[in-house]
Write a protein that holds these residues in place. Structure first.
Motif: not given
Length: 201
Positions: A147-158, A192-201
Motif C-alpha cells: 500500500l506504500g504506507v509510511d508508518e511514521q505518519r500518525p494513524g497509518d499503522r492503525e 476506497a476508505t483507505l484511498d481517501a485516508q492515505l491520499g489525504a495525508r
C-alpha cells in the motif's frame, strides 16, 4: 556410502515429509483439530505410521509443522502476487482483494483450527503463539509495502492493522458460509476508505 546414494534418500525423505504436511492440512480442513489423528494423516499421505512417528512423534508436532510449512509457502505466494499488482489507479482495491483471498484459503482454515484448539491446550498454545506472531508481522510488512504506507505518519499503522483485522474477520465468516459477493463489496468499500485516508495525508 556415496553422495549419489545419499541424495535420492534425502529427496525421498523430503517428499515424504511434504506429503505428511499437506495431508495434515487437508484433514484439518475436512475434520477439524479434534477429528484429526496421526493415523488418518499417515493413511492420507501414503506413509507408514512408523515413518510418520519418526518425524513427528505427536499430533501437536505434526499439525504445527504442517500449518507452519504451508503458511510460509502461502506467505511467499502472497508476496509474489502482491508484487504483480500494477501501480496507479485501482491498486489499493487490488491489494485489498488479494489480501481477502489470502485469508480465505484452506491454510487459513487449518490455522484457525489450531488457534481454537490452542485456547484450551497450553502445550499447543506454546507452539502456535510464536508462529502466529511471526506470520502476523510478515503479513503486516507485506501490506505496508504493497500500500506504500509510511508508518511514521500518525494513524497509518492503525489503518494497516485494521485492514488485516478486516480480512481475517471476513476469512473467519467464510469458513461458515460462502458470501463472496458481500465480502467483495466490503473489501472494495474499505479500499476506497483507505484511498481517501492515505491520499489525504
Amino acid at each position: 556410502m556415496s553422495s549419489t546414494t545419499r541424495t535420492p534418500q534425502a529427496d525421498r525423505t523430503r517428499a515424504m515429509r511434504q506429503r505428511l504436511l499437506e495431508a495434515t492440512v487437508e484433514v484439518l480442513v475436512e475434520r477439524g483439530f479434534s477429528g484429526t489423528s496421526t493415523t488418518l494423516v499417515s493413511e492420507r499421505a501414503g506413509v507408514s505410521r512408523g515413518a510418520q512417528l519418526h518425524h513427528f512423534p505427536t499430533k501437536n508436532d505434526l499439525v504445527v509443522a504442517a500449518v507452519e510449512h504451508l503458511t510460509e509457502r502461502r506467505g511467499a505466494e502472497l508476496a509474489q502476487t502482491l508484487a504483480t499488482v500494477p501501480r496507479g489507479a485501482g491498486r489499493t482495491k487490488a491489494v485489498v482483494r488479494v489480501l481477502g483471498d489470502h485469508f480465505t484459503s484452506p491454510v487459513f482454515a487449518a490455522a484457525l483450527e489450531l488457534w481454537v484448539a490452542a485456547r484450551t491446550d497450553a502445550t499447543l498454545l506454546a507452539a502456535v503463539a510464536p508462529l502466529e506472531q511471526r506470520v502476523g508481522r510478515e503479513a503486516h510488512r507485506l501490506t505496508v509495502d504493497a500500500l506504500g504506507v509510511d508508518e511514521q505518519r500518525p494513524g497509518d499503522r492503525e489503518l494497516v492493522q485494521a485492514t488485516l483485522d478486516l480480512v481475517r474477520g471476513l476469512g473467519l465468516a467464510a469458513t461458515i458460509t460462502d458470501d463472496t459477493r458481500r465480502r467483495t463489496r466490503i473489501l472494495d468499500r474499505w479500499a476506497a476508505t483507505l484511498d481517501a485516508q492515505l491520499g489525504a495525508r
